[in-house]
Every structure is written in C-alpha cells, then in structure tokens.
Design a protein around this motif. Structure first.
Motif, PDB file in Angstrom:
ATOM      1  N   PHE A   1      53.152  10.749  25.020  1.00 24.22           N
ATOM      2  CA  PHE A   1      54.424  10.185  25.459  1.00 24.22           C
ATOM      3  C   PHE A   1      55.378  11.355  25.681  1.00 24.22           C
ATOM      4  O   PHE A   1      55.645  12.128  24.756  1.00 24.22           O
ATOM      5  CB  PHE A   1      54.961   9.200  24.424  1.00 24.22           C
ATOM      6  CG  PHE A   1      54.131   7.946  24.371  1.00 24.22           C
ATOM      7  CD1 PHE A   1      54.378   6.895  25.242  1.00 24.22           C
ATOM      8  CD2 PHE A   1      53.091   7.827  23.471  1.00 24.22           C
ATOM      9  CE1 PHE A   1      53.609   5.746  25.209  1.00 24.22           C
ATOM     10  CE2 PHE A   1      52.312   6.684  23.429  1.00 24.22           C
ATOM     11  CZ  PHE A   1      52.564   5.640  24.302  1.00 24.22           C
ATOM     12  N   LEU A   2      55.853  11.480  26.907  1.00 25.25           N
ATOM     13  CA  LEU A   2      56.544  12.695  27.332  1.00 25.25           C
ATOM     14  C   LEU A   2      57.992  12.450  27.719  1.00 25.25           C
ATOM     15  O   LEU A   2      58.284  11.656  28.617  1.00 25.25           O
ATOM     16  CB  LEU A   2      55.791  13.302  28.521  1.00 25.25           C
ATOM     17  CG  LEU A   2      56.356  14.579  29.124  1.00 25.25           C
ATOM     18  CD1 LEU A   2      56.353  15.718  28.104  1.00 25.25           C
ATOM     19  CD2 LEU A   2      55.539  14.967  30.361  1.00 25.25           C
ATOM     20  N   ASP A   3      58.881  13.165  27.058  1.00 25.46           N
ATOM     21  CA  ASP A   3      60.291  13.236  27.412  1.00 25.46           C
ATOM     22  C   ASP A   3      60.454  14.404  28.391  1.00 25.46           C
ATOM     23  O   ASP A   3      59.603  15.290  28.435  1.00 25.46           O
ATOM     24  CB  ASP A   3      61.115  13.453  26.135  1.00 25.46           C
ATOM     25  CG  ASP A   3      62.607  13.466  26.384  1.00 25.46           C
ATOM     26  OD1 ASP A   3      63.070  12.825  27.350  1.00 25.46           O
ATOM     27  OD2 ASP A   3      63.328  14.112  25.606  1.00 25.46           O
ATOM     28  N   PHE A   4      61.523  14.408  29.176  1.00 26.91           N
ATOM     29  CA  PHE A   4      61.768  15.494  30.133  1.00 26.91           C
ATOM     30  C   PHE A   4      62.890  16.428  29.660  1.00 26.91           C
ATOM     31  O   PHE A   4      62.677  17.618  29.473  1.00 26.91           O
ATOM     32  CB  PHE A   4      62.147  14.939  31.507  1.00 26.91           C
ATOM     33  CG  PHE A   4      61.000  14.384  32.317  1.00 26.91           C
ATOM     34  CD1 PHE A   4      59.729  14.200  31.795  1.00 26.91           C
ATOM     35  CD2 PHE A   4      61.204  14.013  33.626  1.00 26.91           C
ATOM     36  CE1 PHE A   4      58.688  13.673  32.547  1.00 26.91           C
ATOM     37  CE2 PHE A   4      60.180  13.489  34.400  1.00 26.91           C
ATOM     38  CZ  PHE A   4      58.927  13.325  33.860  1.00 26.91           C
ATOM     39  N   ASP A   5      64.108  15.864  29.503  1.00 26.78           N
ATOM     40  CA  ASP A   5      65.268  16.681  29.140  1.00 26.78           C
ATOM     41  C   ASP A   5      65.095  17.243  27.735  1.00 26.78           C
ATOM     42  O   ASP A   5      64.825  16.509  26.790  1.00 26.78           O
ATOM     43  CB  ASP A   5      66.548  15.847  29.210  1.00 26.78           C
ATOM     44  CG  ASP A   5      66.830  15.320  30.611  1.00 26.78           C
ATOM     45  OD1 ASP A   5      66.599  16.069  31.580  1.00 26.78           O
ATOM     46  OD2 ASP A   5      67.275  14.164  30.734  1.00 26.78           O
TER      47      ASP A   5
ATOM     48  N   ASP B   1      68.306  21.053  27.821  1.00 27.83           N
ATOM     49  CA  ASP B   1      69.209  19.905  27.881  1.00 27.83           C
ATOM     50  C   ASP B   1      70.526  20.320  27.224  1.00 27.83           C
ATOM     51  O   ASP B   1      70.527  20.650  26.039  1.00 27.83           O
ATOM     52  CB  ASP B   1      68.607  18.708  27.147  1.00 27.83           C
ATOM     53  CG  ASP B   1      69.458  17.453  27.294  1.00 27.83           C
ATOM     54  OD1 ASP B   1      70.248  17.371  28.266  1.00 27.83           O
ATOM     55  OD2 ASP B   1      69.338  16.548  26.440  1.00 27.83           O
ATOM     56  N   PRO B   2      71.610  20.366  27.991  1.00 31.42           N
ATOM     57  CA  PRO B   2      71.733  19.967  29.397  1.00 31.42           C
ATOM     58  C   PRO B   2      71.191  21.043  30.334  1.00 31.42           C
ATOM     59  O   PRO B   2      71.080  22.202  29.963  1.00 31.42           O
ATOM     60  CB  PRO B   2      73.242  19.794  29.578  1.00 31.42           C
ATOM     61  CG  PRO B   2      73.849  20.740  28.593  1.00 31.42           C
ATOM     62  CD  PRO B   2      72.907  20.775  27.424  1.00 31.42           C
ATOM     63  N   CYS B   3      70.884  20.616  31.550  1.00 28.13           N
ATOM     64  CA  CYS B   3      70.366  21.523  32.570  1.00 28.13           C
ATOM     65  C   CYS B   3      71.193  21.322  33.842  1.00 28.13           C
ATOM     66  O   CYS B   3      70.893  20.442  34.645  1.00 28.13           O
ATOM     67  CB  CYS B   3      68.889  21.249  32.839  1.00 28.13           C
ATOM     68  SG  CYS B   3      68.126  22.437  33.953  1.00 28.13           S
ATOM     69  N   TYR B   4      72.226  22.119  33.962  1.00 26.95           N
ATOM     70  CA  TYR B   4      73.130  21.978  35.106  1.00 26.95           C
ATOM     71  C   TYR B   4      72.623  22.714  36.339  1.00 26.95           C
ATOM     72  O   TYR B   4      73.052  22.445  37.446  1.00 26.95           O
ATOM     73  CB  TYR B   4      74.526  22.480  34.738  1.00 26.95           C
ATOM     74  CG  TYR B   4      75.115  21.743  33.565  1.00 26.95           C
ATOM     75  CD1 TYR B   4      75.418  20.388  33.653  1.00 26.95           C
ATOM     76  CD2 TYR B   4      75.346  22.383  32.353  1.00 26.95           C
ATOM     77  CE1 TYR B   4      75.945  19.695  32.569  1.00 26.95           C
ATOM     78  CE2 TYR B   4      75.884  21.704  31.270  1.00 26.95           C
ATOM     79  CZ  TYR B   4      76.180  20.363  31.393  1.00 26.95           C
ATOM     80  OH  TYR B   4      76.695  19.683  30.321  1.00 26.95           O
ATOM     81  N   ASP B   5      71.704  23.634  36.150  1.00 26.73           N
ATOM     82  CA  ASP B   5      71.151  24.426  37.248  1.00 26.73           C
ATOM     83  C   ASP B   5      69.843  23.778  37.708  1.00 26.73           C
ATOM     84  O   ASP B   5      68.837  23.843  37.006  1.00 26.73           O
ATOM     85  CB  ASP B   5      70.904  25.855  36.766  1.00 26.73           C
ATOM     86  CG  ASP B   5      70.314  26.761  37.824  1.00 26.73           C
ATOM     87  OD1 ASP B   5      69.971  26.281  38.931  1.00 26.73           O
ATOM     88  OD2 ASP B   5      70.175  27.963  37.543  1.00 26.73           O
ATOM     89  N   GLN B   6      69.865  23.152  38.880  1.00 29.10           N
ATOM     90  CA  GLN B   6      68.648  22.472  39.362  1.00 29.10           C
ATOM     91  C   GLN B   6      67.480  23.429  39.518  1.00 29.10           C
ATOM     92  O   GLN B   6      66.332  23.013  39.456  1.00 29.10           O
ATOM     93  CB  GLN B   6      68.931  21.732  40.655  1.00 29.10           C
ATOM     94  CG  GLN B   6      69.741  20.482  40.441  1.00 29.10           C
ATOM     95  CD  GLN B   6      69.728  19.575  41.655  1.00 29.10           C
ATOM     96  OE1 GLN B   6      69.379  19.975  42.760  1.00 29.10           O
ATOM     97  NE2 GLN B   6      70.109  18.324  41.445  1.00 29.10           N
TER      98      GLN B   6
END
Length: 148
Positions: free
Chosen positions: A4-8, A14-19
């Motif tokens: 079961f995988l979370d991303f952020d 997290d946070p990731c403001y730079d795409q």
C-alpha cells in the motif's frame, strides 16, 4: 503480498512545491520492487481522490504499472470499520483487503504519516516527509519483503 503506497512524503518530499522534484524517490522504490516481482501495489495516497488509476499508473515504469491493482477506498465509506480500528489509513487498507476476495493476503504499507496507523505496526515502513523513500526506508522495505 500487497504494498500500500502513499506518494507525498514517500515518492517526493512533503510539501513539494517544485514540480521538478515530484517523484524524485520513485526510481529507488521501483528498483526494490523489480527485485520482488510477486508484490502487487495498491495506491493509498490521497492522489487517488483526484486522479484515475490509469493516471496514477502513468507515473511508474511499465513493469510496475501492470502490478498496480487498485486504490484504497475512503475511510469515511467504512465508518463501522473505522470505529473498530480507529486509524484512517489503516481503515482504508483493511477495507480494501476485506473486499479483495483474499483477506489472508500479507501486506506492507509505506507512508510518512504514522498517526494514520495503529502504533507499533510491524508492517509499516515509515518515511520522513522531507527525505521520503531514503536508504533507511529502502532497507526496512527489503527486510519486510524478504520475510514473505
């Protein structure tokens, strides 16, 4: 085995403001998963709420895409289960497992928010939100997957 995988906080800070930094830890995770071809993936990230499973698969290499078998439901749709478990992400995982038709499946979760799970859960690989899936998390995941 289900992952079961979370991303952020897992696949990027997290946070990731730079795409440009989004999914910066993905290759490390994919390299581990390639060594364990029997592991299927279920997305537990909140990204599942605003993107289709096809879009979510698109972030991964083809060998991993085909192993993404679903997304977890929202815990609010399983309040009776939440009343018993008391932790949102774990409720979502348990709800998915119960509807999978194979409730005996072993599972591991990778997440940066341990407060969404029962304390001291042995099959949780906790990441730090700022470092994501780092060397420490990689080692713990390898250790857990090697036991099954």
């Amino acid at each position: 085995m289900i992952l079961f995988l979370d991303f952020d906080g897992v696949l990027h800070p997290d946070p990731c403001y730079d795409q440009g930094k989004q999914f910066c830890f993905l290759k490390r995770l994919e390299s581990v998963l390639l060594e364990f071809p029997d592991v299927e993936i279920v997305i537990s990230s909140t990204w599942r709420e605003s993107r289709s499973i096809e879009m979510l698969r698109g972030f991964f290499i083809p060998e991993i895409q085909q192993r993404i078998v679903g997304v977890t439901p929202n815990w609010r749709d399983h309040e009776e289960l939440f009343d018993v478990i008391g932790y949102q992400r774990q409720t979502e995982i348990e709800a998915w497992i119960r509807t999978s038709g194979e409730p005996w499946l072993k599972w591991v979760a990778i997440d940066d928010k341990c407060f969404l799970f029962k304390p001291f859960l042995q099959n949780l690989v906790r990441t730090r939100p700022d470092t994501g899936f780092d060397e420490i998390a990689e080692k713990k995941l390898r250790d857990l997957l090697s036991k099954f």
